[in-house]
Scaffold this active site. Structure first.
Site, PDB file in Angstrom:
ATOM      1  CE1 TYR A  49       7.590   0.013  -3.482  1.00  0.00           C
ATOM      2  CE2 TYR A  49       5.907   1.539  -3.310  1.00  0.00           C
ATOM      3  CZ  TYR A  49       6.979   0.744  -2.776  1.00  0.00           C
ATOM      4  OH  TYR A  49       7.367   1.028  -1.329  1.00  0.00           O
TER       5      TYR A  49
ATOM      6  CD  GLU B 150      -2.305  -1.250   2.675  1.00  0.00           C
ATOM      7  OE1 GLU B 150      -1.747  -0.388   3.776  1.00  0.00           O
ATOM      8  OE2 GLU B 150      -3.364  -2.211   2.955  1.00  0.00           O
TER       9      GLU B 150
HETATM   10  C1  LIG Z   1      10.527   6.144  -2.241  1.00  0.00           C
HETATM   11  C2  LIG Z   1      12.178   5.712  -1.918  1.00  0.00           C
HETATM   12  C3  LIG Z   1      12.338   4.459  -1.078  1.00  0.00           C
HETATM   13  C4  LIG Z   1      12.867   5.480  -3.048  1.00  0.00           C
HETATM   14  O1  LIG Z   1      14.245   5.167  -2.809  1.00  0.00           O
HETATM   15  P1  LIG Z   1      15.654   5.481  -3.662  1.00  0.00           P
HETATM   16  O2  LIG Z   1      16.707   4.629  -3.228  1.00  0.00           O
HETATM   17  O3  LIG Z   1      15.806   6.917  -4.015  1.00  0.00           O
HETATM   18  O4  LIG Z   1      14.947   4.663  -5.179  1.00  0.00           O
HETATM   19  P2  LIG Z   1      15.984   4.491  -6.294  1.00  0.00           P
HETATM   20  O5  LIG Z   1      17.318   5.184  -6.323  1.00  0.00           O
HETATM   21  O6  LIG Z   1      16.156   2.689  -6.290  1.00  0.00           O
HETATM   22  O7  LIG Z   1      14.942   4.571  -7.478  1.00  0.00           O
HETATM   23  C5  LIG Z   1      14.543   3.616  -8.439  1.00  0.00           C
HETATM   24  C6  LIG Z   1      13.638   4.498  -9.636  1.00  0.00           C
HETATM   25  O8  LIG Z   1      12.447   4.864  -8.984  1.00  0.00           O
HETATM   26  C7  LIG Z   1      12.056   6.100  -9.534  1.00  0.00           C
HETATM   27  N1  LIG Z   1      11.928   6.980  -8.499  1.00  0.00           N
HETATM   28  C8  LIG Z   1      12.670   6.960  -7.240  1.00  0.00           C
HETATM   29  N2  LIG Z   1      12.463   8.073  -6.522  1.00  0.00           N
HETATM   30  C9  LIG Z   1      12.015   9.100  -7.434  1.00  0.00           C
HETATM   31  C10 LIG Z   1      11.491  10.542  -7.455  1.00  0.00           C
HETATM   32  N3  LIG Z   1      11.859  11.162  -5.933  1.00  0.00           N
HETATM   33  N4  LIG Z   1      11.140  11.064  -8.516  1.00  0.00           N
HETATM   34  C11 LIG Z   1      10.548  10.317  -9.389  1.00  0.00           C
HETATM   35  N5  LIG Z   1      10.982   9.180  -9.658  1.00  0.00           N
HETATM   36  C12 LIG Z   1      11.652   8.505  -8.815  1.00  0.00           C
HETATM   37  C13 LIG Z   1      12.760   6.414 -10.623  1.00  0.00           C
HETATM   38  O9  LIG Z   1      12.362   5.756 -11.770  1.00  0.00           O
HETATM   39  C14 LIG Z   1      14.012   5.691 -10.167  1.00  0.00           C
HETATM   40  O10 LIG Z   1      15.010   5.322 -11.170  1.00  0.00           O
HETATM   41  P3  LIG Z   1      16.009   6.474 -11.935  1.00  0.00           P
HETATM   42  O11 LIG Z   1      16.590   7.203 -10.525  1.00  0.00           O
HETATM   43  O12 LIG Z   1      17.052   5.675 -12.588  1.00  0.00           O
HETATM   44  O13 LIG Z   1      15.158   7.570 -12.499  1.00  0.00           O
HETATM   45  C15 LIG Z   1      12.560   6.885  -1.117  1.00  0.00           C
HETATM   46  O14 LIG Z   1      12.244   8.187  -1.691  1.00  0.00           O
HETATM   47  C16 LIG Z   1      12.234   6.973   0.268  1.00  0.00           C
HETATM   48  O15 LIG Z   1      12.596   6.520   1.507  1.00  0.00           O
HETATM   49  N6  LIG Z   1      11.031   7.897   0.498  1.00  0.00           N
HETATM   50  C17 LIG Z   1      10.411   8.036   1.897  1.00  0.00           C
HETATM   51  C18 LIG Z   1       9.843   6.692   2.314  1.00  0.00           C
HETATM   52  C19 LIG Z   1       8.755   6.188   1.490  1.00  0.00           C
HETATM   53  O16 LIG Z   1       7.997   6.989   0.733  1.00  0.00           O
HETATM   54  N7  LIG Z   1       8.613   4.638   1.256  1.00  0.00           N
HETATM   55  C20 LIG Z   1       8.037   4.190   0.324  1.00  0.00           C
HETATM   56  C21 LIG Z   1       6.516   3.837   1.289  1.00  0.00           C
HETATM   57  S1  LIG Z   1       5.328   2.963   0.294  1.00  0.00           S
END
Ligand SMILES: CC(C)(COP(=O)(O)OP(=O)(O)OC[C@H]1O[C@@H](n2cnc3c(N)ncnc32)[C@H](O)[C@@H]1OP(=O)(O)O)[C@@H](O)C(=O)NCCC(=O)NCCS
Length: 136
Positions: free
Chosen positions: A104, A92
């Protein structure tokens, strides 16, 4: 990674849903079904049943984002599910959490449902939860 470190990253990552406390992480980690993948700067907490897996929460330290860490943890979670012959993952995510939705989608999760007004922001605003699923 210990509960205090999990609560620390979670607290710096979430407003909605609210951050989880160290005690809440302690309780979750005691359950046999809980599954943790972690590194110094990130973690994924999942739950495995006989038939499917659920991602309970996932967070990357704000200073370490956009480096592919979350994608790598999702890939590892998927591998561990396959080892246990689980071929469906659900989660979710808040409708307004664009980074997570993009993550995702980029990992081939599909939107399969919605829970209206599922989360509350600190100001009391209701936010829908999007349900996403991946068959592996
Ligand atoms: C969501 C979260 C876990 C992503 O972690 P991350 O390590 O930065 O993600 P990744 O580097 O593996 O990203 C993989 C892909 O996801 C997408 N993505 C990740 N963050 C993004 C952003 N801020 N905006 C747009 N696309 C994004 C992109 O497609 C990215 O690939 P790219 O960098 O080559 O374009 C991180 O932003 C976070 O911890 N957020 C707060 C907690 C949260 O919301 N968790 C999810 C709860 S359901």
């Amino acid at each position: 990674m210990k509960s205090n470190a999990l609560a620390d990253i979670h607290g710096r990552s979430f407003i909605t849903p609210r951050p989880w406390s160290e005690a809440e992480f302690d309780e979750l980690l005691l359950k046999d079904s809980t599954f943790l993948i972690s590194s110094e700067n990130s973690f994924l907490l999942g739950m495995l049943t006989d038939y499917e897996a659920e991602i309970l929460t996932l967070a990357v330290d704000p200073m370490k984002r956009r480096l592919g860490i979350a994608k790598k943890m999702l890939d590892e979670f998927e591998d561990r599910c396959l080892e246990k012959k689980i071929n469906k993952i659900i989660l979710e995510v808040a409708k307004n959490n664009n980074p997570a939705l993009k993550l995702y989608e980029s990992c081939n999760f599909e939107i399969t449902g919605k829970r209206r007004d599922y989360y509350s922001s600190p100001e009391g605003k209701k936010i829908d939860a999007i349900i996403m699923t991946k068959s592996i």
